[in-house]
Design an enzyme around this catalytic site. Structure first.
Site, PDB file in Angstrom:
ATOM      1  N   GLY A   1       0.833  -1.206   0.000  1.00 44.27           N
ATOM      2  CA  GLY A   1       0.000   0.000   0.000  1.00 44.27           C
ATOM      3  C   GLY A   1       0.862   1.248   0.000  1.00 44.27           C
TER       4      GLY A   1
ATOM      5  N   GLY B   1       0.647   5.623   1.078  1.00 44.11           N
ATOM      6  CA  GLY B   1      -0.078   6.732   1.682  1.00 44.11           C
ATOM      7  C   GLY B   1       0.754   7.990   1.622  1.00 44.11           C
TER       8      GLY B   1
ATOM      9  N   PHE C   1       2.492   9.260   3.952  1.00 46.43           N
ATOM     10  CA  PHE C   1       3.735   9.051   4.694  1.00 46.43           C
ATOM     11  C   PHE C   1       4.802   8.356   3.876  1.00 46.43           C
ATOM     12  CE2 PHE C   1       1.347   5.219   4.877  1.00 46.43           C
ATOM     13  CZ  PHE C   1       2.294   4.229   4.759  1.00 46.43           C
TER      14      PHE C   1
ATOM     15  N   ASP D   1      -5.899   8.278  16.375  1.00 46.35           N
ATOM     16  CA  ASP D   1      -6.371   7.970  15.017  1.00 46.35           C
ATOM     17  C   ASP D   1      -6.927   6.551  14.952  1.00 46.35           C
ATOM     18  OD1 ASP D   1      -6.969   8.567  12.389  1.00 46.35           O
ATOM     19  OD2 ASP D   1      -4.991   8.039  11.623  1.00 46.35           O
TER      20      ASP D   1
END
Length: 501
Positions: free
Chosen positions: A174, A176, A178, A293
């Protein structure tokens, strides 16, 4: 069996931007024509919704397997040098696409051939550059450094890349904001691991060092991982990328819900999830740490195994039954401590993903441990219904939905909110909803939001205790909200819930 709830699913549409300009050009026949030049952004890469926003170590995303040969750094450097030498005659960037108005069919066909040929040439050059630079990240010897990053500072992933002379990459899991998460094999132990590779940008590097500090603290205080938080196995700085190595886990719970057509989890599974999550977060709070989060995307299954059963479609007498996945194991891990904050350290003004954000954060009243408890309440309702409890992107609309779900704000809490966010209130402590600018759709969404007692109908002792627990977690005033440690002692967890589908 958990009653179905007919409501909209969370939408996460990709955003595309298109700009264009009109120019005049002279064609091959010497005629002046109007041309529209369209510059459109390429579509985003396919990825797991889990990992897109959070960097979760999810194995649900599986990109196609590359068949290109393995390149060493030396070989990649030579290819890059050859590419540079031929760059004067090669196409280095795609030209703007052109679409012509009222063009004769034969000229249009000819132009299409030219564009296709040009596109193939561009694609070949781009692929060569990508493979050459990305393979340069391997740790073989080389005559000179070759970049392993793309223009945004992301590490370019290729299979069989050797990271830190130890971890051989398998596939991308994946990506993101970051950075990226990859599956890899630890060549020292032959175990599969997940590596979170942070972008080579100072602010992300700095944030990752805070996450490393948090993860080291968690492992130090819980070496046997009884509290089910992800364990940091190793971390290092590889070619200006901070890398965090962890155990390889299954998909996130949001992905499982999505692939299961947003069917609710069985009630005995929800109880098991709730006990584990409350235990994990209580462990964090004991260490004076706030996760900030919590959401289904940041909860990973240890195993993806499931069985499939047929269930009747409610309200449709003659409809064929639907297939529903039932997990074989409810063992989970809490992940993504990139936003975790120690109680005594600086608190950002806004934290938590929108759907799971506590009211005190929206009202700017400050936040602490209770914001995690509120997020857990939202998550448990989502497990029960299959869909997010609050689906909005506007603060005032969100507060209005909260009042529909949880009842009116207590006067003391509303008075404090009116001091920090007066634009949200009228007549002292009354929520100023709807405002004149509120759209018809927004008003409709708020009106259709149901109370907790409607979402979780108290039809039996299991639902009654579950409803009571969720109501205590979703209390408006954080000073009166149940703590996660107290929640673990709720009568709900003393119930023996039979296996259901």
């Amino acid at each position: 069996m958990t009653p179905p709830v007919a409501t909209r699913k969370r939408k996460r549409a990709h955003q595309y931007t298109v700009s264009y300009s009109e120019v005049q050009e002279v064609d091959s026949d010497g005629r002046l024509r109007e041309v529209i030049v369209i510059d459109d952004t390429p579509p985003p890469p396919t990825m797991s919704p889990a990992t897109t926003h959070t960097g979760a170590f999810s194995a649900s995303y599986q990109p196609p397997i590359y068949s290109a040969p393995i390149r060493t750094r030396a070989r990649a450097a030579a290819e890059a040098q050859a590419l540079s030498a031929s760059s004067s005659s090669a196409v280095t960037a795609p030209a703007p696409k052109k679409r012509k108005r009222e063009h004769p069919e034969e000229v249009r066909a000819q132009a299409a051939k030219k564009v296709a040929a040009s596109g193939q040439q561009i694609q070949q050059v781009t692929q060569t550059k990508s493979w050459g630079s990305s393979a340069a990240a391997t740790d073989d010897t080389s005559k000179g450094p070759v970049s392993c990053d793309d223009k945004e500072g992301h590490y370019i992933i290729v299979p069989d890349d050797l990271i830190y002379r130890r971890y051989r990459t398998v596939r991308l899991l994946g990506q993101g904001t970051f950075g990226k998460v990859v599956e890899a094999v630890d060549t020292q132990t032959n175990n599969k691991v997940a590596i979170k590779i942070i972008r080579a940008i100072p602010k992300y590097r700095d944030a990752s060092k805070i996450e490393v500090r948090v993860l080291q603290k968690l492992k130090e205080r819980d070496p046997m991982n009884r509290n089910k938080c992800i364990h940091l196995l190793n971390w290092f700085d590889h070619r200006n990328h901070i890398c965090l190595v962890s155990e390889l886990l299954g998909m996130c719970l949001y992905d499982f819900l999505k692939e299961n057509d947003f069917a609710p989890f069985p009630r005995h599974h929800i109880q098991d999830f709730a006990r584990q999550l409350l235990g994990s977060v209580a462990f964090l709070h004991d260490l004076h740490l706030i996760h900030t989060d919590l959401k289904p995307e940041n909860i990973l299954l240890v195993l993806n195994d499931y069985r499939t059963v047929s269930v009747p479609v409610p309200g449709k007498r003659n409809a064929p039954p639907k297939l529903k996945r039932i997990l074989g194991s409810t063992d989970i891990r809490l992940i993504d401590f990139g936003s975790a904050t120690f109680e005594q350290e600086y608190h950002s003004t806004v934290v938590c993903t929108r759907h799971y954000r506590a009211p005190e954060i929206i009202l700017g009243l400050g936040w602490s441990f209770p914001c995690d408890a509120y997020s857990l309440g939202c998550i448990l309702v989502e497990f029960f219904t299959g869909i997010a409890l609050f689906q909005t992107h506007d603060n005032l609309e969100h507060l209005a939905m909260m009042e529909m779900v949880m009842g009116k704000m207590p006067e003391r809490f509303a008075r404090a909110g009116a001091r920090t966010k007066p634009e949200f209130f009228k007549d002292g402590t009354k929520l100023d909803w709807p405002k004149a600018k509120a759209t018809r759709q927004s008003k409709k969404e708020v009106r259709s939001t149901r109370s907790l007692a409607e979402v979780i109908p108290p039809t039996d002792i299991i639902n009654r205790h579950f409803l009571n627990l969720v109501q205590k977690l979703l209390t408006f005033d954080p000073a009166h909200r149940i703590t996660v440690r107290e929640a673990l002692n709720h009568p709900y967890f003393a119930l023996s819930i039979p296996n259901e589908i």
